[in-house]
Design a protein around this motif. Structure first.
Motif, mmCIF file in Angstrom:
data_model
loop_
_atom_site.group_PDB
_atom_site.id
_atom_site.type_symbol
_atom_site.label_atom_id
_atom_site.label_comp_id
_atom_site.label_asym_id
_atom_site.label_seq_id
_atom_site.Cartn_x
_atom_site.Cartn_y
_atom_site.Cartn_z
ATOM 1 N N ILE A 47 47.421 55.478 12.431
ATOM 2 C CA ILE A 47 46.320 55.761 12.499
ATOM 3 C C ILE A 47 45.595 55.583 10.854
ATOM 4 N N SER A 48 46.481 56.117 10.029
ATOM 5 C CA SER A 48 45.881 55.851 8.546
ATOM 6 C C SER A 48 45.692 54.546 7.928
ATOM 7 N N SER A 49 46.502 53.651 8.616
ATOM 8 C CA SER A 49 46.608 52.053 8.246
ATOM 9 C C SER A 49 45.320 51.425 9.064
ATOM 10 N N SER A 50 44.569 52.009 10.141
ATOM 11 C CA SER A 50 43.539 51.323 10.587
ATOM 12 C C SER A 50 42.394 51.452 9.610
ATOM 13 N N ILE A 51 42.359 52.369 8.876
ATOM 14 C CA ILE A 51 41.279 52.805 7.825
ATOM 15 C C ILE A 51 41.525 51.973 6.849
ATOM 16 N N SER A 52 40.427 51.266 6.440
ATOM 17 C CA SER A 52 40.720 50.582 5.079
ATOM 18 C C SER A 52 39.633 50.906 3.846
ATOM 19 N N PHE A 53 40.239 51.466 2.880
ATOM 20 C CA PHE A 53 39.372 51.838 1.889
ATOM 21 C C PHE A 53 39.178 50.662 0.881
ATOM 22 N N ASN A 54 37.975 50.891 0.383
ATOM 23 C CA ASN A 54 37.939 49.691 -0.811
ATOM 24 C C ASN A 54 38.439 49.891 -2.147
ATOM 25 N N THR A 55 39.385 50.806 -2.295
ATOM 26 C CA THR A 55 39.862 51.214 -3.548
ATOM 27 C C THR A 55 40.845 50.074 -4.018
ATOM 28 N N ALA A 56 41.753 49.596 -3.372
ATOM 29 C CA ALA A 56 42.512 48.674 -3.645
ATOM 30 C C ALA A 56 42.110 47.169 -2.928
ATOM 31 N N PRO A 57 41.518 46.446 -3.662
ATOM 32 C CA PRO A 57 40.595 45.385 -2.991
ATOM 33 C C PRO A 57 41.613 44.208 -2.415
ATOM 34 N N PHE A 58 42.705 44.144 -3.351
ATOM 35 C CA PHE A 58 43.629 42.891 -2.809
ATOM 36 C C PHE A 58 45.162 43.622 -2.806
ATOM 37 N N LYS A 59 45.517 43.797 -1.415
ATOM 38 C CA LYS A 59 46.707 44.289 -1.234
ATOM 39 C C LYS A 59 47.755 43.416 -1.171
ATOM 40 N N GLU A 60 48.824 43.778 -1.636
ATOM 41 C CA GLU A 60 50.060 42.709 -1.894
ATOM 42 C C GLU A 60 50.462 42.401 -0.447
ATOM 43 N N PRO A 61 50.863 41.210 0.142
ATOM 44 C CA PRO A 61 51.385 41.036 1.209
ATOM 45 C C PRO A 61 53.045 41.860 1.390
ATOM 46 N N GLU A 62 53.306 42.240 2.463
ATOM 47 C CA GLU A 62 54.735 42.861 2.487
ATOM 48 C C GLU A 62 55.688 41.646 2.675
ATOM 49 N N GLU A 63 57.050 41.902 2.215
ATOM 50 C CA GLU A 63 57.878 40.651 2.365
ATOM 51 C C GLU A 63 57.749 39.801 3.617
ATOM 52 N N TRP A 64 57.832 40.456 4.910
ATOM 53 C CA TRP A 64 57.998 39.823 6.003
ATOM 54 C C TRP A 64 56.695 38.963 6.310
ATOM 55 N N GLU A 65 55.560 39.503 5.751
ATOM 56 C CA GLU A 65 54.423 38.730 5.761
ATOM 57 C C GLU A 65 54.175 37.400 5.074
ATOM 58 N N ARG A 66 54.913 37.579 3.892
ATOM 59 C CA ARG A 66 55.026 36.507 2.963
ATOM 60 C C ARG A 66 55.765 35.305 3.890
ATOM 61 N N LYS A 67 56.949 35.731 4.395
ATOM 62 C CA LYS A 67 57.647 34.680 5.048
ATOM 63 C C LYS A 67 56.967 34.345 6.387
ATOM 64 N N PHE A 68 56.004 35.102 6.808
ATOM 65 C CA PHE A 68 55.425 34.616 8.140
ATOM 66 C C PHE A 68 54.454 33.469 7.809
ATOM 67 N N VAL A 69 53.841 33.549 6.600
ATOM 68 C CA VAL A 69 52.858 32.698 6.254
ATOM 69 C C VAL A 69 53.420 31.356 5.640
ATOM 70 N N ASP A 70 54.555 31.719 4.954
ATOM 71 C CA ASP A 70 55.337 30.694 4.149
ATOM 72 C C ASP A 70 55.809 29.564 5.158
ATOM 73 N N ARG A 71 56.104 29.916 6.519
ATOM 74 C CA ARG A 71 56.829 28.872 7.118
ATOM 75 C C ARG A 71 55.733 28.124 7.905
ATOM 76 N N LEU A 72 54.387 28.537 7.765
ATOM 77 C CA LEU A 72 53.287 27.646 8.426
ATOM 78 C C LEU A 72 53.114 26.306 7.806
ATOM 79 N N SER A 73 52.767 25.610 8.621
ATOM 80 C CA SER A 73 52.331 24.111 7.838
ATOM 81 C C SER A 73 50.939 24.234 7.276
#
Lengths: 314, 186
Positions: free
Chosen positions: B92-118
């Protein structure tokens, strides 16, 4: 990763490209990398630069050291003119960069903090900067503005011209304040150096009343003009005091370093929590008087003794 | 062929959907069907959340004509991975996004997820994420692209992204002069 067959990045919508550029500023640490993307293609030049939550522009980063500058540096006579010219170019580039940063389309993302450091130059130059800032603040693009105004180094000014130069600085600042009320309303942090004001009212009321969101104020080697000795007076006159008498003021921190003022009278400063005062000389009369300052937590007093020694009282 | 296969999947999906209402079925521009956790879709995509809330989800496959099957597969994959990676208490809390931190760092699995893409798949995914209003996925993909640009000269950036320089020589010179400060680094 294989290189692109077709240019997919340029087809992305503006706000997505701006998001990418915004990250580039944050990770690369300066605006240069973003500015350089203008040269990629027409598509990239048409992009308004990103709205990022913290924009910091320092005019000193906009100088282009030229061979010409290196050459004239050797020759004293032309040095000043070359410096003036460089200052003018840097200010123009600084203002352009600021304009591009602020013209980004309205969206939910706003610049939380805009920090600007620029020269106290010609009235027109300052007005342009002030109008950009004021417009952005009025449109809600910018939330808080921090200004540091840079003046000519006093060590490059002849001692007999020092007072006149500082008064000139104060006058220019007064015009800036008068020309751009919108910009000053949005200011949360202001740093002034080497400015003398013609009368106490200019500093006491105009500045503080004009900046009703001001939280941090630093006055360094600033002062209020006063006749050195009054005719028919036995004692040398004392410069007028800086009076803070503003019940609605949000000022939280005030710093006065080596100012030519006859002390500070804190009549009403309800939000003031920190106050630092370094006097030029020790005087017989009390330099500070306290009225209504319910939030004051931290006080630092000192004076310049002899050459460069500071004595900190607390 | 693809469509036939898609239909087969649709029937199968419908059975699953009838038995278990926790999923929604999405249809790509080329007619392929994908099943995604309803909770994750609603949480991660403002557009899908709106469709689910508005009842415009089609059990036979909600048409997403702007998104190709490869991109949609990645979207669905991302949603499902996300559904598994976060404990439900934090949903529930993660579905609300506040503008306090404009650029969230991706998590490790998210990094891997985009790294494997062409390269192309990455950009198709950015467009899909933008279209579906998937802020988090947009964060992750934009972060990746900005990393690909970082520390590169304009020429290198053009090469990586195949950006065609459509300026005349005179225009280039003009821009270089205008932004001279940006091309000088200590």
């Amino acid at each position: 990763m294989a290189e692109a067959e077709i240019d997919k990045i340029s087809e992305l919508p503006d706000d997505v490209l701006l998001d990418i550029l915004g990250r580039l500023v944050v990770t690369a640490g300066d605006v240069h990398a973003v500015a350089r993307t203008s040269i990629l293609s027409r598509r990239w030049r048409s992009l308004p630069w990103p709205q990022i939550t913290g924009v910091s522009l320092d005019v000193s980063k906009f100088f282009i050291p030229s061979d010409e500058w290196q050459r004239v540096r050797q020759r004293r006579r032309r040095r000043r003119r070359a410096w003036e010219q460089d200052q003018r170019h840097a200010t123009a580039a600084f203002t352009d960069a600021l304009a591009r940063f602020l013209e980004a389309p309205a969206s939910k993302r706003v610049i939380e903090k805009l920090s600007l450091k620029f020269f106290l130059r010609r009235r027109d130059d300052l007005r342009r900067i002030g109008e950009l800032v004021g417009g952005a603040a009025a449109g809600g693009v910018v939330k808080s503005v921090e200004l540091e105004i840079v003046v000519t180094e006093m060590k490059s000014v002849a001692p007999e011209l020092e007072e006149q130069t500082k008064l000139g600085n104060g006058e220019r600042f007064g015009h800036f304040l008068h020309d751009c009320p919108g910009a000053f309303r949005s200011i949360t942090k202001l740093t002034l150096k080497d400015m003398w004001f013609h009368d106490a009212a200019e500093l006491n009321s105009n500045l503080l009343r004009g900046c009703n969101n001001l939280q941090f104020l630093t006055l360094s080697s600033c002062g209020i003009f006063y006749p050195k000795t009054l005719p028919n007076a036995d004692e040398p006159s004392r410069p007028p005091a800086l009076t803070i008498d503003a019940p609605e003021l949000r000022l939280e921190f005030l710093r006065c370093d080596l100012c030519d003022i006859g002390g500070v009278e804190l009549v009403q400063a309800p939000a003031l929590s920190g106050f630092s005062y370094y006097a030029k000389v020790i005087e017989d009369s009390a330099p500070i008087s306290f009225g209504c300052t319910p939030s004051l937590k931290c006080l630092s007093l000192g004076h310049c003794q002899g050459e460069d020694t500071f004595v900190k009282l607390k | 062929m693809e469509v036939d296969k898609g239909k087969g999947e649709a029937e199968e999906t419908r059975k699953v959907a009838e038995a278990d209402r926790d999923t929604v079925t999405l249809k790509s521009s080329d007619g392929k069907l994908f099943e995604v956790s309803k909770e994750a879709a609603a949480r991660l995509s403002t557009v899908l959340a709106g469709m689910i809330a508005g009842g415009s989800i089609d059990d036979n496959g909600t048409d997403l004509k702007q998104i190709g099957s490869e991109a949609l597969e990645n979207v669905v994959d991302y949603c499902n991975k996300h559904a598994n990676s976060i404990p439900s208490a934090a949903l529930i809390s993660s579905s609300i996004s506040f503008n306090t931190a404009p650029f969230k760092e991706p998590e490790e699995w998210e990094r891997k997820f985009v790294d494997r893409l062409s390269h192309d798949a990455l950009f198709d995914l950015v467009e899909a994420a933008n279209f579906l209003g998937m802020e988090r996925l947009l964060d992750v993909t934009c972060h990746k692209i900005s990393e690909m640009m970082k520390g590169k000269s304009p020429d290198q950036i053009r090469e990586v992204f195949n950006i065609k320089n459509d300026y005349t020589k005179e225009e280039l010179e003009e821009i270089r002069q205008e932004l001279a400060w940006a091309f000088y680094d200590d």
